[in-house]
Design a protein around this motif. Sequence first.
Motif, short mmCIF file in Angstrom:
data_model
loop_
_atom_site.label_atom_id
_atom_site.label_comp_id
_atom_site.label_asym_id
_atom_site.label_seq_id
_atom_site.Cartn_x
_atom_site.Cartn_y
_atom_site.Cartn_z
N THR A 85 5.29 -2.75 11.64
CA THR A 85 4.41 -3.89 11.39
C THR A 85 4.91 -5.15 12.09
O THR A 85 4.12 -5.93 12.62
N ARG A 93 13.76 -9.65 -1.43
CA ARG A 93 14.36 -10.01 -0.12
C ARG A 93 14.20 -11.50 0.16
O ARG A 93 15.02 -12.09 0.87
N GLY A 123 0.82 -1.21 0.00
CA GLY A 123 0.00 0.00 0.00
C GLY A 123 0.86 1.26 0.00
O GLY A 123 0.89 2.01 -0.98
N LEU A 124 1.55 1.49 1.09
CA LEU A 124 2.41 2.68 1.17
C LEU A 124 3.45 2.70 0.07
O LEU A 124 3.69 3.71 -0.59
N HIS A 179 3.56 10.42 10.83
CA HIS A 179 2.26 9.78 11.02
C HIS A 179 1.30 10.47 10.06
O HIS A 179 1.38 11.69 9.87
N PHE A 180 0.43 9.73 9.45
CA PHE A 180 -0.50 10.18 8.41
C PHE A 180 -0.07 11.51 7.76
O PHE A 180 1.05 11.61 7.25
N HIS A 194 -1.66 -9.75 -0.88
CA HIS A 194 -2.14 -8.75 -1.84
C HIS A 194 -0.95 -8.01 -2.46
O HIS A 194 0.20 -8.13 -2.01
N SER A 217 9.12 -9.09 -2.08
CA SER A 217 9.38 -10.46 -1.61
C SER A 217 8.98 -11.54 -2.61
O SER A 217 8.85 -12.70 -2.22
P1 NAP Z 1 0.83 -3.43 3.13
O1 NAP Z 1 0.01 -3.07 1.93
O2 NAP Z 1 0.59 -4.74 3.80
O3 NAP Z 1 2.35 -3.34 2.67
C1 NAP Z 1 3.39 -3.61 3.59
C2 NAP Z 1 4.54 -4.25 2.86
O4 NAP Z 1 5.54 -4.49 3.85
C3 NAP Z 1 4.23 -5.60 2.25
O5 NAP Z 1 3.88 -5.44 0.89
C4 NAP Z 1 5.52 -6.38 2.41
O6 NAP Z 1 6.23 -6.36 1.19
C5 NAP Z 1 6.36 -5.56 3.41
N1 NAP Z 1 6.73 -6.40 4.54
C6 NAP Z 1 5.93 -7.16 5.31
N2 NAP Z 1 6.67 -7.83 6.22
C7 NAP Z 1 7.96 -7.46 6.01
C8 NAP Z 1 9.20 -7.81 6.60
N3 NAP Z 1 9.26 -8.69 7.62
N4 NAP Z 1 10.33 -7.26 6.12
C9 NAP Z 1 10.29 -6.40 5.08
N5 NAP Z 1 9.14 -6.03 4.47
C10 NAP Z 1 8.00 -6.55 4.93
O7 NAP Z 1 0.67 -2.35 4.26
P2 NAP Z 1 0.75 -0.74 4.14
O8 NAP Z 1 -0.59 -0.20 3.90
O9 NAP Z 1 1.83 -0.38 3.19
O10 NAP Z 1 1.18 -0.40 5.62
C11 NAP Z 1 2.44 -0.80 6.10
C12 NAP Z 1 2.55 -0.42 7.58
O11 NAP Z 1 2.48 0.99 7.69
C13 NAP Z 1 1.44 -0.98 8.47
O12 NAP Z 1 1.97 -1.32 9.72
C14 NAP Z 1 0.50 0.19 8.61
O13 NAP Z 1 -0.29 0.12 9.80
C15 NAP Z 1 1.47 1.34 8.62
N6 NAP Z 1 0.90 2.61 8.19
C16 NAP Z 1 1.03 3.69 9.01
C17 NAP Z 1 0.52 4.89 8.65
C18 NAP Z 1 0.62 6.06 9.56
O14 NAP Z 1 -0.03 7.05 9.33
N7 NAP Z 1 1.42 6.02 10.59
C19 NAP Z 1 -0.15 5.02 7.43
C20 NAP Z 1 -0.21 3.92 6.58
C21 NAP Z 1 0.30 2.72 6.97
P3 NAP Z 1 7.12 -7.59 0.68
O15 NAP Z 1 6.60 -8.83 1.35
O16 NAP Z 1 6.91 -7.59 -0.79
O17 NAP Z 1 8.54 -7.25 1.04
#
Ligand code: NAP
Length: 445
Positions: free
Chosen positions: A341, A276, A236-237, A364-365, A408, A257
């Motif tokens: 995460t 990775r 997502g991000l 943050h956001f 996803h 990955s």
């Molecule tokens: P997402 O769509 O699930 O994407 C996260 C990506 O992280 C996955 O595609 C995965 O990519 C990678 N990942 C997962 N486990 C990993 C690991 N052990 N080592 C390295 N890479 C890993 O989620 P998202 O929407 O991008 O959000 C990611 C995180 O940011 C979440 O914890 C979410 O709560 C947080 N977030 C925070 C804010 C805020 O405002 N603070 C806003 C948005 C999101 P690969 O498996 O392909 O490497």
Amino acid sequence: MDDLVDAIHVATATPEDIAGLAVPESYVGAVVLADEVGMFDGVPIADRDPRRSLHLREVATPQPGPGEALVAVMASSVNYNTVWSSIFAPLDTFGFLRRYAARGGTAARHDLPYHVLGSDLAGVVLRAGPGVGRWQPGDRVVAHCLSVELESPDGHSDTMLDPEQRIWGYETNFGGLAHLALVKSNQLMPKPAHLTWEEATASGLVNSTAYRQLVSRNGAQIKQGDNVLIWGAAGGLGSYAVQLTRNAGAIPICVVSSPRKAELVRAMGAELVIDRSAEGYAFWRGDTPDPKEWRRFGAHIRDLTGGEDPDVVLEHPGQETFGASVYVARRGGTVVTCASTTGYEHRYDNRYLWMHLKRIIGSHFANYREAWEANRLITKAMVHPTLSAVYPLGEVGTAVRAVHANRHTGKVGVLCLAPSEGLGVTDPALRARHEAAINRFRTAA
Ligand code: NAP
């Protein structure tokens, strides 16, 4: 609700027509229940299944109070915060609702035995509460997820610093994974006219977050030629971070990955990609970080860049990767983090931070201005939604499970009142000009 949906899709419907529609006394929303918060006690995080905890319930419609709007939600999207809410980790979200309600007044409505989740929406304003001037019934909108009170001076230079800052649909009730949603009017932004409802809702939360992390003066302020290491570049991000980095004339170094995810980021124009999983990086040996692996990772990055280190690292996996991120950032470089995460107790070797004059920025956001600027890039087709799958609201648990299990790519959409995909485009000419790119970024393609 059928009348409502029909009226919204009549091109000639006026604000008066929409304002004249009866608002139902109740609506369907995706909820977690206060009396189920213990259901996963003792179950490892990875095994907690949102399909068990997320329910569709008929809930009472809240009246919009001063400065609020009630929106008919055509589509929403799954964010990782919905994963956290639905697995009751690291906290259940009812504590947030109770604390918000303790402010009294209209906030008191948020403390309920159910929590309607969801922090994105694309839809149509049905009712605007007292004091709302900018938006009116009939407006096609998306909503960002920053809810603020702004009664303290602290939030007036950057609204993210408001002590009463909350994430709508996570720390407040009446979120977007529902047929109706209650937002503050200063969450509203124009819906990108060339996108369908489900495309329009995909970007809000993650695009704004990546924008603040990378582009804003509150973040890393990337510039032409910067090397930007992006973890989860096909997520997502990450999928928005790749686009923002390329738009800035900077160079994304994408970590993914799987070969499928590598293909996706290449389709978005990235040239430097690290799989990775294929490389088998393991930054921890049991409970101890493994600096040899940080060095191996750093050497891989230098191989790709011709000997350069990342100017900026977009961090969010947290515990697993943070030590490596601090290590590989260049001398004077920046690690900008918005999440943990894999665990929020990070370990890194501080010598690499202080002796090499690196910075860690917590992010943050985004404030309204940043969210507006990020949405403007979508409305101008300079950033495209990275929607890979769309589920009906009735299958929201399956949609959230897919994100939790990292099955996803990009973003996962949810149809709420929209009866099918493909509806809601009001600028077909702009769409036609960008159709090829939009389809390329629709990650299932
Ligand atoms: P997402 O769509 O699930 O994407 C996260 C990506 O992280 C996955 O595609 C995965 O990519 C990678 N990942 C997962 N486990 C990993 C690991 N052990 N080592 C390295 N890479 C890993 O989620 P998202 O929407 O991008 O959000 C990611 C995180 O940011 C979440 O914890 C979410 O709560 C947080 N977030 C925070 C804010 C805020 O405002 N603070 C806003 C948005 C999101 P690969 O498996 O392909 O490497």
